[in-house]
Design a protein around this motif. Structure first.
Motif, PDB file in Angstrom:
ATOM      1  N   VAL A  21      -0.082 -13.795   8.318  1.00 27.33           N
ATOM      2  CA  VAL A  21       0.556 -13.261   6.884  1.00 27.33           C
ATOM      3  C   VAL A  21      -0.454 -11.281   6.410  1.00 27.33           C
ATOM      4  O   VAL A  21      -0.088 -10.728   6.861  1.00 27.33           O
ATOM      5  N   PRO A  22      -1.632 -11.866   6.566  1.00 34.66           N
ATOM      6  CA  PRO A  22      -2.902 -10.628   6.062  1.00 34.66           C
ATOM      7  C   PRO A  22      -2.409 -10.144   7.710  1.00 34.66           C
ATOM      8  O   PRO A  22      -2.263  -8.720   7.427  1.00 34.66           O
ATOM      9  N   LEU A  23      -2.695 -10.749   8.406  1.00 31.30           N
ATOM     10  CA  LEU A  23      -2.526  -9.466   9.760  1.00 31.30           C
ATOM     11  C   LEU A  23      -1.093  -8.709  10.352  1.00 31.30           C
ATOM     12  O   LEU A  23      -0.839  -7.667   9.731  1.00 31.30           O
ATOM     13  N   ALA A  24      -0.219  -8.979   9.693  1.00 34.17           N
ATOM     14  CA  ALA A  24       1.738  -8.731   9.986  1.00 34.17           C
ATOM     15  C   ALA A  24       1.372  -7.433   8.694  1.00 34.17           C
ATOM     16  O   ALA A  24       2.672  -6.439   8.311  1.00 34.17           O
ATOM     17  N   VAL A  25       0.999  -8.094   7.466  1.00 33.37           N
ATOM     18  CA  VAL A  25       0.978  -7.337   6.080  1.00 33.37           C
ATOM     19  C   VAL A  25       0.302  -5.515   6.786  1.00 33.37           C
ATOM     20  O   VAL A  25       0.299  -4.663   6.292  1.00 33.37           O
ATOM     21  N   PHE A  26      -1.407  -5.991   7.165  1.00 35.67           N
ATOM     22  CA  PHE A  26      -1.770  -4.930   7.372  1.00 35.67           C
ATOM     23  C   PHE A  26      -1.367  -3.808   8.621  1.00 35.67           C
ATOM     24  O   PHE A  26      -0.801  -3.094   8.717  1.00 35.67           O
ATOM     25  N   LEU A  28      12.621  -8.334   4.272  1.00 36.67           N
ATOM     26  CA  LEU A  28      12.194  -9.165   3.225  1.00 36.67           C
ATOM     27  C   LEU A  28      12.737 -10.445   3.555  1.00 36.67           C
ATOM     28  O   LEU A  28      12.319 -11.671   4.337  1.00 36.67           O
ATOM     29  N   ALA A  29      14.459  -9.824   3.368  1.00 31.19           N
ATOM     30  CA  ALA A  29      14.603 -11.710   2.992  1.00 31.19           C
ATOM     31  C   ALA A  29      14.940 -12.672   4.259  1.00 31.19           C
ATOM     32  O   ALA A  29      15.094 -13.482   4.697  1.00 31.19           O
ATOM     33  N   LEU A  30      15.248 -11.159   5.393  1.00 34.81           N
ATOM     34  CA  LEU A  30      15.512 -11.339   6.738  1.00 34.81           C
ATOM     35  C   LEU A  30      14.599 -12.438   7.173  1.00 34.81           C
ATOM     36  O   LEU A  30      14.667 -13.237   7.452  1.00 34.81           O
ATOM     37  N   ILE A  31      12.975 -12.345   6.729  1.00 33.34           N
ATOM     38  CA  ILE A  31      11.646 -12.807   7.472  1.00 33.34           C
ATOM     39  C   ILE A  31      11.673 -14.175   7.091  1.00 33.34           C
ATOM     40  O   ILE A  31      11.844 -15.379   7.072  1.00 33.34           O
ATOM     41  N   LEU A  32      11.861 -14.331   5.249  1.00 31.41           N
ATOM     42  CA  LEU A  32      12.361 -15.339   4.684  1.00 31.41           C
ATOM     43  C   LEU A  32      13.129 -16.147   4.750  1.00 31.41           C
ATOM     44  O   LEU A  32      13.255 -17.579   4.451  1.00 31.41           O
ATOM     45  N   ALA A  33      14.193 -15.906   4.683  1.00 30.99           N
ATOM     46  CA  ALA A  33      15.317 -16.542   5.287  1.00 30.99           C
ATOM     47  C   ALA A  33      15.110 -17.693   5.800  1.00 30.99           C
ATOM     48  O   ALA A  33      15.154 -17.674   7.081  1.00 30.99           O
ATOM     49  N   ARG A  34      16.214 -19.017   5.534  1.00 34.33           N
ATOM     50  CA  ARG A  34      15.315 -20.276   6.064  1.00 34.33           C
ATOM     51  C   ARG A  34      16.854 -20.659   7.554  1.00 34.33           C
ATOM     52  O   ARG A  34      16.923 -20.599   8.734  1.00 34.33           O
ATOM     53  N   GLU A  35      17.777 -20.412   6.929  1.00 35.17           N
ATOM     54  CA  GLU A  35      18.964 -20.102   7.550  1.00 35.17           C
ATOM     55  C   GLU A  35      19.340 -19.122   8.250  1.00 35.17           C
ATOM     56  O   GLU A  35      19.548 -17.909   7.448  1.00 35.17           O
ATOM     57  N   LEU A  83       9.819   8.653   6.878  1.00 34.23           N
ATOM     58  CA  LEU A  83       9.326   8.768   8.059  1.00 34.23           C
ATOM     59  C   LEU A  83       8.384   6.958   7.843  1.00 34.23           C
ATOM     60  O   LEU A  83       8.249   6.669   8.627  1.00 34.23           O
ATOM     61  N   ALA A  84       7.244   7.007   6.480  1.00 31.63           N
ATOM     62  CA  ALA A  84       7.140   6.148   5.497  1.00 31.63           C
ATOM     63  C   ALA A  84       7.595   4.096   5.790  1.00 31.63           C
ATOM     64  O   ALA A  84       7.720   2.952   6.352  1.00 31.63           O
ATOM     65  N   LEU A  85       8.658   5.208   5.486  1.00 27.75           N
ATOM     66  CA  LEU A  85      10.430   3.932   5.261  1.00 27.75           C
ATOM     67  C   LEU A  85      10.341   3.236   7.206  1.00 27.75           C
ATOM     68  O   LEU A  85      10.304   2.219   7.463  1.00 27.75           O
ATOM     69  N   SER A  86      10.889   3.905   7.691  1.00 29.88           N
ATOM     70  CA  SER A  86      10.966   3.418   9.519  1.00 29.88           C
ATOM     71  C   SER A  86       9.724   3.042   9.473  1.00 29.88           C
ATOM     72  O   SER A  86      10.004   1.977  10.144  1.00 29.88           O
ATOM     73  N   GLY A  87       8.250   3.541   9.341  1.00 27.87           N
ATOM     74  CA  GLY A  87       7.039   2.543   9.917  1.00 27.87           C
ATOM     75  C   GLY A  87       7.282   0.763   9.182  1.00 27.87           C
ATOM     76  O   GLY A  87       7.147  -0.071  10.023  1.00 27.87           O
ATOM     77  N   ILE A  88       7.594   0.538   7.685  1.00 26.36           N
ATOM     78  CA  ILE A  88       7.322  -0.561   7.293  1.00 26.36           C
ATOM     79  C   ILE A  88       8.520  -1.702   7.928  1.00 26.36           C
ATOM     80  O   ILE A  88       8.477  -2.417   7.931  1.00 26.36           O
ATOM     81  N   LEU A  89      10.086  -0.631   8.683  1.00 25.05           N
ATOM     82  CA  LEU A  89      10.928  -1.481   8.696  1.00 25.05           C
ATOM     83  C   LEU A  89      10.432  -2.208   9.948  1.00 25.05           C
ATOM     84  O   LEU A  89      11.140  -3.044  10.018  1.00 25.05           O
ATOM     85  N   PHE A  90       9.828  -0.985  11.058  1.00 25.19           N
ATOM     86  CA  PHE A  90       9.717  -2.123  12.502  1.00 25.19           C
ATOM     87  C   PHE A  90       8.449  -2.870  12.740  1.00 25.19           C
ATOM     88  O   PHE A  90       8.750  -3.476  12.915  1.00 25.19           O
ATOM     89  N   GLY A  91       7.364  -2.042  11.290  1.00 25.58           N
ATOM     90  CA  GLY A  91       6.284  -3.607  10.719  1.00 25.58           C
ATOM     91  C   GLY A  91       7.489  -4.872  10.663  1.00 25.58           C
ATOM     92  O   GLY A  91       6.915  -5.983  11.311  1.00 25.58           O
ATOM     93  N   LEU A  92       8.159  -4.297   9.862  1.00 24.02           N
ATOM     94  CA  LEU A  92       8.823  -6.350   8.900  1.00 24.02           C
ATOM     95  C   LEU A  92       9.663  -6.515  10.392  1.00 24.02           C
ATOM     96  O   LEU A  92       9.348  -7.909  10.891  1.00 24.02           O
ATOM     97  N   GLY A  93      10.307  -5.873  11.522  1.00 23.72           N
ATOM     98  CA  GLY A  93      11.119  -6.065  12.254  1.00 23.72           C
ATOM     99  C   GLY A  93      10.102  -6.983  13.206  1.00 23.72           C
ATOM    100  O   GLY A  93      10.985  -7.968  14.108  1.00 23.72           O
ATOM    101  N   VAL A  94       8.727  -6.399  12.891  1.00 20.27           N
ATOM    102  CA  VAL A  94       7.847  -6.818  14.428  1.00 20.27           C
ATOM    103  C   VAL A  94       7.624  -9.079  13.781  1.00 20.27           C
ATOM    104  O   VAL A  94       7.147  -9.079  14.693  1.00 20.27           O
ATOM    105  N   VAL A  95       7.003  -8.173  12.954  1.00 24.35           N
ATOM    106  CA  VAL A  95       6.522  -9.727  12.077  1.00 24.35           C
ATOM    107  C   VAL A  95       7.674 -10.653  11.905  1.00 24.35           C
ATOM    108  O   VAL A  95       7.510 -11.776  12.860  1.00 24.35           O
ATOM    109  N   ALA A  96       9.091 -10.446  11.650  1.00 27.43           N
ATOM    110  CA  ALA A  96      10.264 -11.076  11.897  1.00 27.43           C
ATOM    111  C   ALA A  96      10.437 -11.767  13.376  1.00 27.43           C
ATOM    112  O   ALA A  96      10.688 -12.778  13.880  1.00 27.43           O
ATOM    113  N   PHE A  97      10.075 -10.441  14.445  1.00 27.48           N
ATOM    114  CA  PHE A  97      10.030 -11.355  16.151  1.00 27.48           C
ATOM    115  C   PHE A  97       9.311 -12.268  15.902  1.00 27.48           C
ATOM    116  O   PHE A  97       9.340 -13.041  16.835  1.00 27.48           O
ATOM    117  N   VAL A  98       8.086 -11.735  15.772  1.00 29.76           N
ATOM    118  CA  VAL A  98       6.707 -12.622  16.359  1.00 29.76           C
ATOM    119  C   VAL A  98       7.074 -14.208  15.416  1.00 29.76           C
ATOM    120  O   VAL A  98       6.593 -15.374  15.668  1.00 29.76           O
TER     121      VAL A  98
END
Lengths: 102, 168
Positions: free
Chosen positions: B96-101, B20-27, A10-25
């Motif tokens: 970035v800190p907000l994203a990490v949080f 993370l690579a998805l976020i950081l990649a430029r292409e 579940l923690a992995l799921s939360g991390i991946l979802f958060g990274l997805g939101v970050v990527a979306f923004v």
């Protein structure tokens, strides 16, 4: 079932979802934004499977199957829209798609 | 540390690294390949959870079909390097800190969700999911939603054809 606590999944799921939101923004490319939606859907699928395992029921797995089907439909329609946007605006930057901004 | 725990940490690390690579990649094509990496490692994690059928569907439909579609569109549109906006320094120092949080907070609260699971159920679930029982359950309890899904796919197909037509 095999020594890995369900909360780890579940923690992995939360991390991946958060990274997805970050990527979306953060991302500026329309195609990459669609991909971050897929990442979020994957994270939710992982949570479904983990809860399904924890409860010993099949319902979570069936939801995952339906989520995958809906994700496929969404990707097809979304990419068709991206094609039209790219043809009309000659750009894939999300900031060029601002016609509905007043 | 047993083998499943080791495998979990390896593939969880690969999945998070891919995200993370998805976020950081430029292409965009690099982002797409990173997402394929995430999906394949999630399939391994489904196998660890005993859901072999879902792992196969994950590989075939997600990594196989959906991501190939994305790669096709990237190639078709010749999507190059992403444009960067230079104007906001606030994004780096606050965003970035907000994203990490956000990510850490989400992981913390979702991981606590395991507390809603009854302890008796958690103990009884020890063997892998049987694909046979899974399909019987799907076609008995969820037959109607399954049939509705075919209409959804038909609508998506028609919508894609109409939207992507050149002379619309």
């Amino acid at each position: 079932m095999n020594g890995v606590p369900i909360s780890y999944y579940l923690a992995l799921s939360g991390i991946l979802f958060g990274l997805g939101v970050v990527a979306f923004v953060f991302k500026r490319n329309i195609i990459t934004i669609l991909m971050s939606i897929e990442l979020m859907l994957n994270a939710v699928n992982l949570a479904f499977v983990a809860f399904s395992r924890a409860l010993g029921q099949f319902d979570g797995l069936i939801f995952v199957l339906f989520v995958i089907v809906v994700a496929a439909a969404e990707a097809v329609v979304g990419l068709a829209i991206v094609l039209q946007v790219a043809r009309n605006r000659r750009s894939l930057n999300i900031e060029d798609v601002d016609q509905m901004k007043s | 540390m047993t083998l499943p725990v080791l495998l979990f940490f390896i593939f969880a690390g690969v999945a998070v690294g891919g995200a993370l690579a998805l976020i950081l990649a430029r292409e965009p094509i690099h982002s797409a390949l990173a997402l394929v990496l995430v999906m394949v490692s999630l399939a391994v994690i489904y196998l660890l959870l005993g859901a072999a059928f879902i792992a196969a569907v994950q590989i075939i439909v997600y990594a196989g079909a959906i991501m190939v579609l994305f790669v096709f569109v990237i190639m078709l549109l010749n999507a190059g390097e992403e444009q960067r906006t230079q104007r906001s320094r606030m994004a780096r120092w606050i965003g970035v800190p907000l994203a990490v949080f956000l990510t850490a907070d989400l992981a913390w609260w979702v991981a606590r969700g395991v507390k809603v699971v009854p302890a008796a159920a958690a103990v009884s679930a020890t063997e892998a999911f049987s694909t046979r029982d899974f399909s019987l359950y799907l076609f008995r309890a969820y037959l109607f939603p399954f049939e509705i899904t075919s209409i959804l796919i038909l609508i998506a197909l028609l919508g894609a054809v109409v939207l992507a037509r050149r002379d619309s």
